[in-house]
Design a protein around this motif. Structure first.
Motif, PDB file in Angstrom:
ATOM      1  N   ASP A 257      19.109  -6.032  -3.047  1.00  0.00           N
ATOM      2  CA  ASP A 257      18.246  -7.072  -3.624  1.00  0.00           C
ATOM      3  C   ASP A 257      17.028  -7.351  -2.759  1.00  0.00           C
ATOM      4  O   ASP A 257      16.224  -8.228  -3.082  1.00  0.00           O
ATOM      5  CB  ASP A 257      19.035  -8.374  -3.815  1.00  0.00           C
ATOM      6  CG  ASP A 257      20.167  -8.201  -4.818  1.00  0.00           C
ATOM      7  OD1 ASP A 257      20.019  -7.348  -5.712  1.00  0.00           O
ATOM      8  OD2 ASP A 257      21.186  -8.912  -4.686  1.00  0.00           O
ATOM      9  N   THR A 258      16.900  -6.631  -1.656  1.00  0.00           N
ATOM     10  CA  THR A 258      15.789  -6.865  -0.733  1.00  0.00           C
ATOM     11  C   THR A 258      14.653  -5.894  -1.030  1.00  0.00           C
ATOM     12  O   THR A 258      14.879  -4.686  -1.155  1.00  0.00           O
ATOM     13  CB  THR A 258      16.238  -6.681   0.728  1.00  0.00           C
ATOM     14  OG1 THR A 258      17.318  -7.580   1.002  1.00  0.00           O
ATOM     15  CG2 THR A 258      15.091  -6.956   1.682  1.00  0.00           C
ATOM     16  N   ARG A 259      13.465  -6.419  -1.129  1.00  0.00           N
ATOM     17  CA  ARG A 259      12.282  -5.578  -1.332  1.00  0.00           C
ATOM     18  C   ARG A 259      11.113  -6.185  -0.551  1.00  0.00           C
ATOM     19  O   ARG A 259      10.783  -7.359  -0.752  1.00  0.00           O
ATOM     20  CB  ARG A 259      11.915  -5.473  -2.814  1.00  0.00           C
ATOM     21  CG  ARG A 259      10.658  -4.636  -3.074  1.00  0.00           C
ATOM     22  CD  ARG A 259      10.298  -4.614  -4.543  1.00  0.00           C
ATOM     23  NE  ARG A 259       9.021  -3.966  -4.774  1.00  0.00           N
ATOM     24  CZ  ARG A 259       8.867  -2.648  -4.938  1.00  0.00           C
ATOM     25  NH1 ARG A 259       9.929  -1.853  -4.923  1.00  0.00           N
ATOM     26  NH2 ARG A 259       7.668  -2.138  -5.147  1.00  0.00           N
ATOM     27  N   ARG A 260      10.519  -5.376   0.320  1.00  0.00           N
ATOM     28  CA  ARG A 260       9.385  -5.834   1.101  1.00  0.00           C
ATOM     29  C   ARG A 260       8.255  -4.815   1.012  1.00  0.00           C
ATOM     30  O   ARG A 260       8.507  -3.611   0.965  1.00  0.00           O
ATOM     31  CB  ARG A 260       9.766  -6.028   2.566  1.00  0.00           C
ATOM     32  CG  ARG A 260      10.774  -7.134   2.821  1.00  0.00           C
ATOM     33  CD  ARG A 260      10.799  -7.498   4.299  1.00  0.00           C
ATOM     34  NE  ARG A 260      11.160  -6.364   5.123  1.00  0.00           N
ATOM     35  CZ  ARG A 260      12.393  -6.048   5.497  1.00  0.00           C
ATOM     36  NH1 ARG A 260      13.401  -6.809   5.096  1.00  0.00           N
ATOM     37  NH2 ARG A 260      12.629  -5.008   6.260  1.00  0.00           N
ATOM     38  N   THR A 261       7.043  -5.307   0.982  1.00  0.00           N
ATOM     39  CA  THR A 261       5.873  -4.434   1.056  1.00  0.00           C
ATOM     40  C   THR A 261       5.144  -4.732   2.357  1.00  0.00           C
ATOM     41  O   THR A 261       5.030  -5.897   2.773  1.00  0.00           O
ATOM     42  CB  THR A 261       4.932  -4.668  -0.132  1.00  0.00           C
ATOM     43  OG1 THR A 261       4.547  -6.042  -0.170  1.00  0.00           O
ATOM     44  CG2 THR A 261       5.604  -4.279  -1.440  1.00  0.00           C
ATOM     45  N   GLY A 262       4.664  -3.684   2.983  1.00  0.00           N
ATOM     46  CA  GLY A 262       4.000  -3.843   4.277  1.00  0.00           C
ATOM     47  C   GLY A 262       2.530  -3.479   4.212  1.00  0.00           C
ATOM     48  O   GLY A 262       1.869  -3.616   3.188  1.00  0.00           O
ATOM     49  N   HIS A 263       2.029  -2.968   5.326  1.00  0.00           N
ATOM     50  CA  HIS A 263       0.636  -2.555   5.410  1.00  0.00           C
ATOM     51  C   HIS A 263       0.438  -1.233   4.661  1.00  0.00           C
ATOM     52  O   HIS A 263       1.399  -0.568   4.265  1.00  0.00           O
ATOM     53  CB  HIS A 263       0.222  -2.401   6.868  1.00  0.00           C
ATOM     54  CG  HIS A 263       0.316  -3.675   7.655  1.00  0.00           C
ATOM     55  ND1 HIS A 263      -0.537  -4.729   7.454  1.00  0.00           N
ATOM     56  CD2 HIS A 263       1.167  -4.057   8.634  1.00  0.00           C
ATOM     57  CE1 HIS A 263      -0.234  -5.718   8.279  1.00  0.00           C
ATOM     58  NE2 HIS A 263       0.807  -5.337   9.008  1.00  0.00           N
ATOM     59  N   ILE A 264      -0.812  -0.845   4.491  1.00  0.00           N
ATOM     60  CA  ILE A 264      -1.087   0.429   3.835  1.00  0.00           C
ATOM     61  C   ILE A 264      -0.571   1.574   4.716  1.00  0.00           C
ATOM     62  O   ILE A 264      -0.480   1.447   5.942  1.00  0.00           O
ATOM     63  CB  ILE A 264      -2.584   0.600   3.544  1.00  0.00           C
ATOM     64  CG1 ILE A 264      -3.407   0.543   4.835  1.00  0.00           C
ATOM     65  CG2 ILE A 264      -3.056  -0.448   2.560  1.00  0.00           C
ATOM     66  CD1 ILE A 264      -4.882   0.867   4.639  1.00  0.00           C
TER      67      ILE A 264
END
Length: 337
Positions: A257-264
């Motif tokens: 259930d974990t979703r993270r977006t980071g830098h390009i």
């Protein structure tokens, strides 16, 4: 068939080969200057397929071996992600490449055709000259700031501005630095004029740039750079893939259930990212749709994130325009998935 792994360096290369039957040839060390010995070695291995890890100097070896067999290019970042080793040497690297090639496990990198490679070299050199001028101008401004001198011109790097610079007293060391910087700017400007003339002549070989120069804010240089770095647009099936190639897409981590977006990701041509960001910032002042997209992102995040998002959107627009141009001119394009 022989499967050949090549560990290439500036002055040496190591060649290891494995046959379909399981036969292994011991690794051979050669100097890069021994082109005839390299050619003779691969003549004895025909038929073969070879793999070279992508480096800044792979092109000459690829062009030397391509007429004799299949030559592939390994993606270095993805290759390292696949392998964990306790020991590393040139011989082991070459043998590893050969074994992975035999198993069809090589993560491939793109090898642009010769005319695209020529264009890449030209536009990257032009971008390098532009950065040299920008660096020299920054140093001139720093010399003025140290003496608390304000230039009388908004852009003090034209003929009048450089003459004004030459008349300022910045001290013994400052005057010497100023003269050297002015000489550098004038020299690089002459080199830029010569390269621009060459780009104008070369642009006739790439008529697809007309699909990009219609966009406000994209001139001849930016259009040629985008065409050169994208290469054959047929290799991308979707605009998302083309944007990912530029390195302007975000990293994603998802587990359960974990979703993270980071830098390009920045996994792509730095020249292409730079050109797209610069062009996007010009385009948002002239194109209503892109400006609306930019300001919408800026309101909920920051100007820096909005700038990168606009550059990614511009990358997708450029790819779509180039693909449409190829379709209209009966060029083969892979259908989008």
């Amino acid at each position: 068939m022989w499967h050949v792994g090549i560990d290439l360096h500036h002055q040496t290369l190591v060649v290891a080969a494995v046959h379909d039957s399981g036969e292994v040839r011991p690794a051979v060390h050669l100097q890069t200057s021994e082109t005839q010995a390299i050619r003779d070695l691969f003549v004895d291995l025909r038929p073969f397929q070879a793999v070279i890890e992508a480096t800044g100097t792979y092109r000459w070896l690829h062009d030397l071996l391509a007429p004799m067999g299949t030559v592939l290019l390994a993606h270095p970042l993805r290759l390292r992600a696949m392998i964990v080793r306790r020991a590393k040497s040139d011989r082991l690297d070459a043998q590893l490449l050969a074994n992975l090639l035999r198993l069809d496990r090589i993560p491939l990198a793109y090898v642009p055709p010769a005319h695209y490679q020529m264009l890449r070299d030209l536009v990257r050199y032009r971008a390098h000259l532009s950065r040299q001028i920008a660096h020299a101008k920054t140093q001139l401004r720093q010399l003025l700031a140290r003496q608390n001198i304000q230039p009388p011109y908004r852009s003090p790097f034209g003929p009048r501005g450089l003459y004004w610079f030459s008349r300022q007293d910045l001290g013994c060391v400052g005057n010497s630095m100023r003269d050297h910087l002015i000489e550098r700017i004038e020299l690089v400007q002459r080199q830029l004029a010569a390269v621009d003339g060459q780009m104008t002549a070369v642009s006739e070989q790439f008529p697809q740039i007309e699909a990009l120069t219609d966009l406000r804010g994209i001139g001849l240089f930016t259009a040629l750079l985008v065409v050169a770095e994208f290469g054959e647009v047929e290799r991308f099936r979707t605009a998302r893939q083309a944007a990912a190639y530029t390195g302007l897409t975000t990293r994603v981590y998802q587990s359960g259930d974990t979703r993270r977006t980071g830098h390009i990701s920045k996994q792509g041509s730095p020249w292409l990212r730079w050109a797209l960001v610069e062009a996007a910032m010009k385009l948002v002042t002239k194109d209503a749709k892109l400006a609306s997209f930019y300001h919408r992102i800026r309101k909920r995040s920051s100007s820096k994130i909005a700038r990168v998002a606009a550059a990614r959107k511009l990358a997708e627009i450029c790819w779509k325009r180039l693909r449409r141009w190829h379709r209209l001119h009966d060029r083969p394009v892979i259908a989008a998935a």
